[in-house]
Design a protein around this motif. Structure first.
Motif, PDB file in Angstrom:
ATOM      1  N   PHE A  12       0.823  -1.194   0.000  1.00  0.00           N
ATOM      2  CA  PHE A  12       0.000   0.000   0.000  1.00  0.00           C
ATOM      3  C   PHE A  12       0.862   1.250   0.000  1.00  0.00           C
ATOM      4  O   PHE A  12       1.978   1.253   0.504  1.00  0.00           O
ATOM      5  CB  PHE A  12      -0.936  -0.001   1.211  1.00  0.00           C
ATOM      6  N   SER A  13       0.312   2.303  -0.540  1.00  0.00           N
ATOM      7  CA  SER A  13       1.013   3.575  -0.632  1.00  0.00           C
ATOM      8  C   SER A  13       0.735   4.423   0.602  1.00  0.00           C
ATOM      9  O   SER A  13      -0.369   4.404   1.139  1.00  0.00           O
ATOM     10  CB  SER A  13       0.540   4.316  -1.892  1.00  0.00           C
ATOM     11  N   CYS A  14       1.730   5.197   1.005  1.00  0.00           N
ATOM     12  CA  CYS A  14       1.538   6.100   2.145  1.00  0.00           C
ATOM     13  C   CYS A  14       0.666   7.296   1.767  1.00  0.00           C
ATOM     14  O   CYS A  14       0.109   7.959   2.629  1.00  0.00           O
ATOM     15  CB  CYS A  14       2.887   6.604   2.648  1.00  0.00           C
ATOM     16  N   SER A  15       0.541   7.568   0.488  1.00  0.00           N
ATOM     17  CA  SER A  15      -0.225   8.738   0.067  1.00  0.00           C
ATOM     18  C   SER A  15      -1.723   8.458  -0.032  1.00  0.00           C
ATOM     19  O   SER A  15      -2.529   9.377  -0.023  1.00  0.00           O
ATOM     20  CB  SER A  15       0.303   9.258  -1.277  1.00  0.00           C
ATOM     21  N   VAL A  16      -2.105   7.186  -0.136  1.00  0.00           N
ATOM     22  CA  VAL A  16      -3.524   6.832  -0.218  1.00  0.00           C
ATOM     23  C   VAL A  16      -3.817   5.790   0.857  1.00  0.00           C
ATOM     24  O   VAL A  16      -3.329   4.671   0.801  1.00  0.00           O
ATOM     25  CB  VAL A  16      -3.878   6.249  -1.606  1.00  0.00           C
ATOM     26  N   PRO A  46     -10.886  -6.013   5.562  1.00  0.00           N
ATOM     27  CA  PRO A  46     -10.477  -4.743   6.180  1.00  0.00           C
ATOM     28  C   PRO A  46      -8.956  -4.639   6.231  1.00  0.00           C
ATOM     29  O   PRO A  46      -8.252  -5.648   6.318  1.00  0.00           O
ATOM     30  CB  PRO A  46     -11.074  -4.819   7.587  1.00  0.00           C
ATOM     31  N   ILE A  47      -8.459  -3.422   6.160  1.00  0.00           N
ATOM     32  CA  ILE A  47      -7.016  -3.176   6.222  1.00  0.00           C
ATOM     33  C   ILE A  47      -6.689  -2.576   7.576  1.00  0.00           C
ATOM     34  O   ILE A  47      -7.311  -1.595   8.007  1.00  0.00           O
ATOM     35  CB  ILE A  47      -6.565  -2.210   5.113  1.00  0.00           C
ATOM     36  N   HIS A  48      -5.727  -3.166   8.255  1.00  0.00           N
ATOM     37  CA  HIS A  48      -5.213  -2.636   9.514  1.00  0.00           C
ATOM     38  C   HIS A  48      -3.744  -2.294   9.304  1.00  0.00           C
ATOM     39  O   HIS A  48      -2.963  -3.142   8.889  1.00  0.00           O
ATOM     40  CB  HIS A  48      -5.360  -3.664  10.644  1.00  0.00           C
ATOM     41  N   TYR A  49      -3.378  -1.063   9.587  1.00  0.00           N
ATOM     42  CA  TYR A  49      -1.997  -0.623   9.400  1.00  0.00           C
ATOM     43  C   TYR A  49      -1.215  -0.843  10.686  1.00  0.00           C
ATOM     44  O   TYR A  49      -1.688  -0.513  11.778  1.00  0.00           O
ATOM     45  CB  TYR A  49      -1.952   0.849   9.006  1.00  0.00           C
ATOM     46  N   GLY A  90       6.252   5.699  11.168  1.00  0.00           N
ATOM     47  CA  GLY A  90       5.542   5.241   9.969  1.00  0.00           C
ATOM     48  C   GLY A  90       4.907   6.408   9.242  1.00  0.00           C
ATOM     49  O   GLY A  90       4.937   7.554   9.697  1.00  0.00           O
ATOM     50  N   CYS A  91       4.315   6.114   8.114  1.00  0.00           N
ATOM     51  CA  CYS A  91       3.669   7.174   7.337  1.00  0.00           C
ATOM     52  C   CYS A  91       2.162   7.199   7.554  1.00  0.00           C
ATOM     53  O   CYS A  91       1.463   7.992   6.940  1.00  0.00           O
ATOM     54  CB  CYS A  91       3.990   7.002   5.852  1.00  0.00           C
TER      55      CYS A  91
END
Length: 150
Positions: A12-16, A46-49, A90-91
């Motif tokens: 995944f991108s840090c910008s989106v 679901p996405i968990h960062y 992190g971003c």
């Protein structure tokens, strides 16, 4: 029937920042199928960062001697400053971070070995609280401090 297993790794991108990932899988075949509608599936997860927190501390007093039994004085010892820093390396933004610090307060015969004089906070909200109701601060005799991890 044949079965295929695989692992799908997404980057995944840090910008989106997304809260879900959707993947559509379709199996095709050169032969004629009776039920081709079951060859497709749409997955949504679901996405968990994962946070990348870095906790550091620094103090201007690295050693202070607590005198043997019975020789405590009632005067204040040297003042020292401890700086605690929590950094997000992190971003991804991180919300609702809580940091609990347990400070040693009582020694032999209930002698105070630490008192907080003031708290300075930058970009944070700090609350100074005594132990919650129902819990008791257990005094630690000076000779037992070597065997205590807090």
């Amino acid at each position: 029937p044949s079965q295929v297993s695989f692992i799908l790794e997404l980057e995944f991108s840090c910008s989106v920042l997304l809260d879900r990932a959707e993947v559509m899988l379709q199996a095709t075949s050169g032969s004629t199928e009776v039920t081709p509608e079951d060859n497709m599936v749409k997955l949504s997860v679901p996405i968990h960062y994962e946070p990348e927190l870095f906790l550091s501390s620094n103090t201007n007093l690295h050693r202070y001697e607590i005198h043997p039994l019975g020789s405590f004085t009632h005067s204040s010892g040297p003042e020292f400053t401890t700086t605690v820093k929590v950094q997000n390396l992190g971003c991804y933004p991180i919300e609702n971070v809580t940091l609990h610090m347990a400070l040693p307060a009582l020694g032999h015969r209930q002698a105070t070995i630490l008192s907080v004089t003031h708290v300075l906070a930058d970009n944070a909200t700090c609350m100074l609280r005594l132990s919650p109701e129902g819990t008791r601060v257990v005094p630690v005799p000076p000779e037992d401090l070597l065997h205590t991890d807090r």
